[in-house]
Design a protein around this motif. Structure first.
Motif, PDB file in Angstrom:
ATOM      1  N   ILE A   1       0.841  -1.206   0.000  1.00 46.98           N
ATOM      2  CA  ILE A   1       0.000   0.000   0.000  1.00 46.98           C
ATOM      3  C   ILE A   1       0.873   1.253   0.000  1.00 46.98           C
ATOM      4  O   ILE A   1       0.641   2.192  -0.755  1.00 46.98           O
ATOM      5  N   ASN A   2       1.926   1.225   0.807  1.00 47.50           N
ATOM      6  CA  ASN A   2       2.804   2.389   0.855  1.00 47.50           C
ATOM      7  C   ASN A   2       3.488   2.651  -0.475  1.00 47.50           C
ATOM      8  O   ASN A   2       3.728   3.777  -0.859  1.00 47.50           O
ATOM      9  N   MET A   3       3.829   1.543  -1.127  1.00 42.70           N
ATOM     10  CA  MET A   3       4.632   1.668  -2.337  1.00 42.70           C
ATOM     11  C   MET A   3       3.795   1.747  -3.606  1.00 42.70           C
ATOM     12  O   MET A   3       4.334   1.824  -4.693  1.00 42.70           O
ATOM     13  N   LEU A   4       2.489   1.660  -3.449  1.00 40.77           N
ATOM     14  CA  LEU A   4       1.628   1.536  -4.620  1.00 40.77           C
ATOM     15  C   LEU A   4       1.838   2.642  -5.656  1.00 40.77           C
ATOM     16  O   LEU A   4       2.033   2.331  -6.844  1.00 40.77           O
ATOM     17  N   PRO A   5       1.839   3.909  -5.271  1.00 38.25           N
ATOM     18  CA  PRO A   5       2.006   4.954  -6.289  1.00 38.25           C
ATOM     19  C   PRO A   5       3.314   4.780  -7.061  1.00 38.25           C
ATOM     20  O   PRO A   5       3.322   4.825  -8.297  1.00 38.25           O
ATOM     21  N   ALA A   6       4.396   4.545  -6.321  1.00 40.94           N
ATOM     22  CA  ALA A   6       5.697   4.382  -6.970  1.00 40.94           C
ATOM     23  C   ALA A   6       5.676   3.191  -7.920  1.00 40.94           C
ATOM     24  O   ALA A   6       6.167   3.258  -9.047  1.00 40.94           O
ATOM     25  N   MET A   7       5.081   2.082  -7.445  1.00 40.42           N
ATOM     26  CA  MET A   7       5.030   0.880  -8.287  1.00 40.42           C
ATOM     27  C   MET A   7       4.242   1.139  -9.570  1.00 40.42           C
ATOM     28  O   MET A   7       4.638   0.695 -10.647  1.00 40.42           O
ATOM     29  N   LEU A   8       3.128   1.851  -9.438  1.00 41.87           N
ATOM     30  CA  LEU A   8       2.304   2.142 -10.608  1.00 41.87           C
ATOM     31  C   LEU A   8       3.084   2.960 -11.637  1.00 41.87           C
ATOM     32  O   LEU A   8       3.054   2.657 -12.823  1.00 41.87           O
ATOM     33  N   ILE A   9       3.784   3.962 -11.146  1.00 38.75           N
ATOM     34  CA  ILE A   9       4.546   4.818 -12.063  1.00 38.75           C
ATOM     35  C   ILE A   9       5.593   4.000 -12.801  1.00 38.75           C
ATOM     36  O   ILE A   9       5.752   4.097 -14.020  1.00 38.75           O
ATOM     37  N   ILE A  10       6.298   3.146 -12.030  1.00 40.28           N
ATOM     38  CA  ILE A  10       7.337   2.333 -12.665  1.00 40.28           C
ATOM     39  C   ILE A  10       6.717   1.350 -13.652  1.00 40.28           C
ATOM     40  O   ILE A  10       7.267   1.098 -14.725  1.00 40.28           O
ATOM     41  N   LEU A  11       5.552   0.838 -13.299  1.00 40.59           N
ATOM     42  CA  LEU A  11       4.856  -0.095 -14.190  1.00 40.59           C
ATOM     43  C   LEU A  11       4.526   0.589 -15.507  1.00 40.59           C
ATOM     44  O   LEU A  11       4.814   0.054 -16.591  1.00 40.59           O
ATOM     45  N   VAL A  12       3.940   1.790 -15.432  1.00 37.74           N
ATOM     46  CA  VAL A  12       3.591   2.526 -16.652  1.00 37.74           C
ATOM     47  C   VAL A  12       4.837   2.778 -17.475  1.00 37.74           C
ATOM     48  O   VAL A  12       4.877   2.528 -18.688  1.00 37.74           O
ATOM     49  N   PHE A  13       5.885   3.224 -16.798  1.00 43.34           N
ATOM     50  CA  PHE A  13       7.159   3.498 -17.467  1.00 43.34           C
ATOM     51  C   PHE A  13       7.653   2.259 -18.212  1.00 43.34           C
ATOM     52  O   PHE A  13       7.991   2.325 -19.398  1.00 43.34           O
ATOM     53  N   SER A  14       7.653   1.110 -17.526  1.00 45.07           N
ATOM     54  CA  SER A  14       8.182  -0.104 -18.140  1.00 45.07           C
ATOM     55  C   SER A  14       7.286  -0.579 -19.278  1.00 45.07           C
ATOM     56  O   SER A  14       7.771  -0.967 -20.348  1.00 45.07           O
ATOM     57  N   VAL A  15       5.966  -0.559 -19.041  1.00 48.08           N
ATOM     58  CA  VAL A  15       5.045  -1.082 -20.060  1.00 48.08           C
ATOM     59  C   VAL A  15       5.160  -0.255 -21.338  1.00 48.08           C
ATOM     60  O   VAL A  15       5.262  -0.807 -22.437  1.00 48.08           O
ATOM     61  N   VAL A  16       5.185   1.067 -21.189  1.00 50.09           N
ATOM     62  CA  VAL A  16       5.289   1.910 -22.379  1.00 50.09           C
ATOM     63  C   VAL A  16       6.599   1.622 -23.115  1.00 50.09           C
ATOM     64  O   VAL A  16       6.623   1.478 -24.337  1.00 50.09           O
ATOM     65  N   GLY A  17       7.675   1.499 -22.346  1.00 47.39           N
ATOM     66  CA  GLY A  17       8.969   1.225 -22.956  1.00 47.39           C
ATOM     67  C   GLY A  17       8.977  -0.091 -23.704  1.00 47.39           C
ATOM     68  O   GLY A  17       9.358  -0.143 -24.883  1.00 47.39           O
ATOM     69  N   ILE A  18       8.517  -1.167 -23.037  1.00 51.88           N
ATOM     70  CA  ILE A  18       8.548  -2.488 -23.662  1.00 51.88           C
ATOM     71  C   ILE A  18       7.600  -2.542 -24.864  1.00 51.88           C
ATOM     72  O   ILE A  18       7.952  -3.058 -25.924  1.00 51.88           O
ATOM     73  N   ALA A  19       6.408  -1.950 -24.701  1.00 44.70           N
ATOM     74  CA  ALA A  19       5.426  -1.986 -25.793  1.00 44.70           C
ATOM     75  C   ALA A  19       5.947  -1.228 -27.008  1.00 44.70           C
ATOM     76  O   ALA A  19       5.769  -1.673 -28.142  1.00 44.70           O
ATOM     77  N   SER A  20       6.614  -0.100 -26.775  1.00 45.33           N
ATOM     78  CA  SER A  20       7.147   0.664 -27.903  1.00 45.33           C
ATOM     79  C   SER A  20       8.174  -0.162 -28.655  1.00 45.33           C
ATOM     80  O   SER A  20       8.185  -0.206 -29.884  1.00 45.33           O
ATOM     81  N   PHE A  21       9.023  -0.825 -27.880  1.00 46.98           N
ATOM     82  CA  PHE A  21      10.073  -1.610 -28.515  1.00 46.98           C
ATOM     83  C   PHE A  21       9.479  -2.788 -29.282  1.00 46.98           C
ATOM     84  O   PHE A  21       9.931  -3.117 -30.376  1.00 46.98           O
ATOM     85  N   THR A  22       8.450  -3.394 -28.690  1.00 55.22           N
ATOM     86  CA  THR A  22       7.791  -4.506 -29.375  1.00 55.22           C
ATOM     87  C   THR A  22       7.162  -4.022 -30.672  1.00 55.22           C
ATOM     88  O   THR A  22       7.250  -4.696 -31.708  1.00 55.22           O
ATOM     89  N   ALA A  23       6.534  -2.859 -30.619  1.00 53.71           N
ATOM     90  CA  ALA A  23       5.916  -2.308 -31.816  1.00 53.71           C
ATOM     91  C   ALA A  23       6.960  -2.134 -32.911  1.00 53.71           C
ATOM     92  O   ALA A  23       6.693  -2.385 -34.094  1.00 53.71           O
TER      93      ALA A  23
END
Lengths: 533, 242
Positions: free
Chosen positions: A12-34
């Protein structure tokens, strides 16, 4: 162990940070896959068998090799002279070296065009017309940008020479040359491979310089070819292949950089004086003077050229034009959100890393983070933007509608390595020193932030300033995604240079430099506090 | 004869913080500098070596050293550490003391070999300092010092040897060996050697003279044997807490 780590309170404490990192990683990986999805074998065969590509690759490597070699060859004696001599204007010269690292690329290019261009100062004075457009211009601009960088890296290496060695050399009465040969060279030599590979990589993926001064398909690089494939030919498959080729070469080089680059001390002060005077000679003085003059000759004229238009009437006229203010507004509109975004992502990483510090099994992460951030540099911004562009297109979004957000996002990501580099050490230090104190007093969250803020605000201000300057000066992503309504100051300047309206361009350059300066000081004052002002 | 009459001032924001005023006449042979830490032993060495600029006069064989740069003085200083260039071999490190461009003439080469032999380093001359132990590394520095002390041309000769606790990092038996080597070489080559020490026993072991420094002043200059009657000498009772 892992169960403890992923305990519910922690999540719960780390949720915001985790979400941001998740978005960052997903966008990065998805762009590369594209980007990867646009590959097929026949395509590769077609591209690799065309002579154009090989010439492109050949020229990219060749100019990068020449640029980095030249930069280092000049930087070595300049570093040595700077570290030995104490003279009036030495601080000014050091300032000039640091400024040329942050001045927007396109502004410096303009300065070079004004000085060395077809109707430039050199031609005006000597009557000789220099072949600026082509290899010569590219080398000149690359040396202008990278020689100061090389000097800075070498000055750091120079600072590692123990004081005892200077004392000993002084006792033995080394001449200037012997001092260089026996003491300085062995230390500088260790920094050379890392510096060479870093500059090589920067020159290899250089975009704005080659686009502006390349002067045609004969002297073009991979990065520019990607841009042309996307912007003019709309050949996504080709751009995709070129992008991967680019990433491949850069990864290879980056791998070598991290193999060879040694670890440097943080917070190195340029003004430290621990050297003893050398046995001097006329020859040594002349030698040092020559190289310091050479450095000044390379660096100073473009700067003067940039600032002279302030006194011309055209400057006032330019100030009254609507385009100027539109471009200024677009620049600000891009720079601020991307700086904030960059800081937010960096803070998410910091929060996660600090939480991992005392978690068994995870303590390796904080130390590797800066390293991993640096790997972003492997991905040229154009490639990243291309990936994002393809991703959004696959998702059915018309990418040009979202051009603004693509530019903001990619700029934020590109600034991340620099932002991390500035804020990580400070935040880590706070954590290491006071974690137990905070824990024992039960200070968490906002309360802790308020206590920590005075200690970290300077680093945050510096990081924010870097991020702002980088997005203000960006000339690659905006060149690809810029349009009628989305023309930033650098892009506007580029267009003016392209249509040979150099004088007006110079006025825009002044405005851009002033904007950089104003935002930089604003950042230091508002975020950094009074002490920093 | 080395005549010392030199002053050195430390400043703080209010002006002169502390002034040292050294007066002594040293004859060839070994002299041990004793004194509690912070009393100004190393300062004196740095003033003689030329690494600090004081006022006054330091005279050696009627030549004033004050105006000379360290490399022009007839002095070799051995520091606690960093006496060698790690990037150069043992032989090169010694050779640099004679010719800084390492272009040695046959006589100089012979001098290097002789110095390495005297310090029992001949078998290690090709090694880099990182391959040496702490004692061996300081022996290389001594080899350089004696090579510089026996140069034929008088104006190039460096017969004054200053040792700023160069053996303090070594274990006691090795330290004793090194001190004995320095004492022996000092006697044989007629050097004027000054050793900074914080152990009175070391002074007793090597013999020679003793110089006691207190608050930047020379308060005692006598034979080492005076340590045996320390209780009768006020300066020594203060220093030794008797």
């Amino acid at each position: 162990m892992r169960l403890v780590f992923f305990g519910s309170m922690f999540v719960i404490n780390m949720l915001p940070a985790m979400l941001i990192i998740l978005v960052f990683s997903v966008v990065g990986i998805a762009s590369f896959t594209a980007l990867l999805l646009f590959q097929d074998l026949s395509n590769w065969y077609q591209v690799l068998s065309s002579r154009y590509i090989w010439r492109l690759l050949n020229f990219s490597l060749w100019q990068a090799l020449l640029s980095s070699t030249l930069s280092l060859l000049i930087a070595i004696p300049v570093t040595s002279a700077l570290m030995h001599r104490r003279f009036k204007g030495r601080d000014f010269l050091l300032q000039l070296f640091s400024i040329s690292l942050v001045v927007p690329t396109i502004v410096a290019i303009l300065g070079i065009v004004v000085v060395y261009g077809r109707s430039g100062w050199v031609t005006g004075v000597s009557g000789v017309e220099l072949p600026l457009y082509g290899l010569f211009g590219i080398l000149l601009a690359h040396v202008f940008f990278n020689m100061p960088l090389a000097v800075r890296i070498l000055i750091q290496a120079h600072g590692l020479i123990p004081a005892g060695q200077w004392r000993l050399s002084y006792q033995l009465g080394f001449s200037r040359w012997n001092l260089f040969r026996w003491v300085e060279w062995p230390y500088l030599r260790k920094a050379l491979p890392g510096a060479f590979l870093l500059i090589f990589m920067l020159c290899f993926s250089s975009f704005a310089v080659v686009l502006t001064l390349g002067g045609g398909p004969k002297s073009s690089t991979l990065e520019v070819a990607i841009y042309q494939a996307l912007r003019y030919e709309f050949d996504i498959a080709k751009a995709s292949v070129l992008s991967l080729l680019q990433v491949f070469v850069c990864t290879l080089v980056a791998f070598l950089v991290y193999r060879f680059a040694s670890v440097y001390q943080q917070d190195f002060s340029l003004k430290r004086l621990d050297s003893f005077p050398v046995k001097d000679s006329l020859k040594a003085r002349c030698f040092d003077l020559c190289f310091l003059c050479l450095a000044l000759l390379i660096l100073l004229p473009p700067f003067i050229a940039i600032l002279t238009p302030i006194f011309s009437p055209l400057f006032i006229t330019t100030l009254w034009q609507e385009n100027t203010w539109l471009a200024l507004w677009v620049s600000i509109k891009i720079a601020f959100p991307s700086a904030v975004l960059s800081l937010v992502i960096a803070m998410a990483f910091v929060v996660m890393a600090r939480a991992c510090m005392d978690k068994p099994g995870w303590s390796w992460l904080p130390n590797k983070l800066e390293y991993m951030g640096g790997m972003i540099l492997v991905l040229p911004s154009l490639v990243m933007a291309t990936g994002l562009f393809l991703l959004l297109r696959n998702l059915g979004v018309a990418a040009f509608d979202l051009a603004y957000w693509v530019v903001v996002w990619v700029n934020a990501i590109m600034a991340l390595p620099f932002v991390l580099r500035v804020i990580l050490p400070t935040f880590y230090q706070q954590e290491k020193r006071y974690r137990k104190l905070y824990q024992s007093l039960g200070i968490r969250g906002v309360a802790r932030f308020r206590l920590e803020w005075p200690m970290v605000r300077q680093a945050v201000a510096q990081a924010c300033a870097y991020a702002l300057l980088l997005s203000l000066g960006d000339m690659s992503v905006i060149a690809l995604f810029g349009s009628q309504g989305l023309t930033s100051l650098p892009l506007y300047l580029f267009q003016l240079i392209g249509s040979y309206r150099i004088e007006q361009g110079a006025c825009i350059a002044v405005i851009l430099v002033l904007l950089c300066f104003v935002l930089f000081s604003l950042c230091s004052r508002v975020i950094g506090g009074k002490r920093n002002a | 004869m080395l005549n010392i009459d030199v002053r050195y001032q430390w400043f703080n924001q209010h002006g002169v913080d502390f002034e040292a005023d050294y007066q002594a006449q040293l004859s060839p042979g070994l002299t041990t500098l004793l004194g509690a830490s912070g009393e100004g032993k190393s300062t004196l060495l740095h003033l003689i070596g030329g690494f600090l600029q004081g006022s006054g006069c330091i005279q050696y064989l009627s030549q004033n050293l004050m105006t000379l740069a360290p490399y022009q003085r007839p002095v070799t200083t051995l520091f606690q550490s960093d006496n060698l260039f790690p990037q150069l071999s043992v032989w090169q490190n010694v050779g640099l003391g004679l010719a800084t461009n390492l272009k040695l003439n046959p006589v100089q080469k012979k001098a290097v070999s002789w110095a390495l032999e005297r310090t029992q380093l001949t078998s290690m001359q090709a090694k880099k300092p990182e391959a040496l132990s702490g004692g061996q590394a300081q022996r290389v520095a001594i080899a350089r010092a004696i090579a510089r002390a026996v140069v034929e041309q008088e104006e190039e000769r460096k017969p004054i040897l200053l040792l700023d606790e160069p053996f303090s990092a070594l274990d006691p038996s090795l330290r004793a060996q090194m001190l004995m080597l320095v004492a022996e070489l000092t006697q044989q080559l007629a050097l004027t050697t000054l050793i900074v020490s914080h152990l009175p026993d070391e002074a007793k072991m090597v013999g020679g003279k003793l110089l006691l420094i207190e608050q930047g002043n020379v308060v005692l200059h006598d034979n080492v044997s005076i340590l045996d009657q320390a209780e009768n000498v006020p300066a020594l009772t203060r220093y030794l807490n008797l």
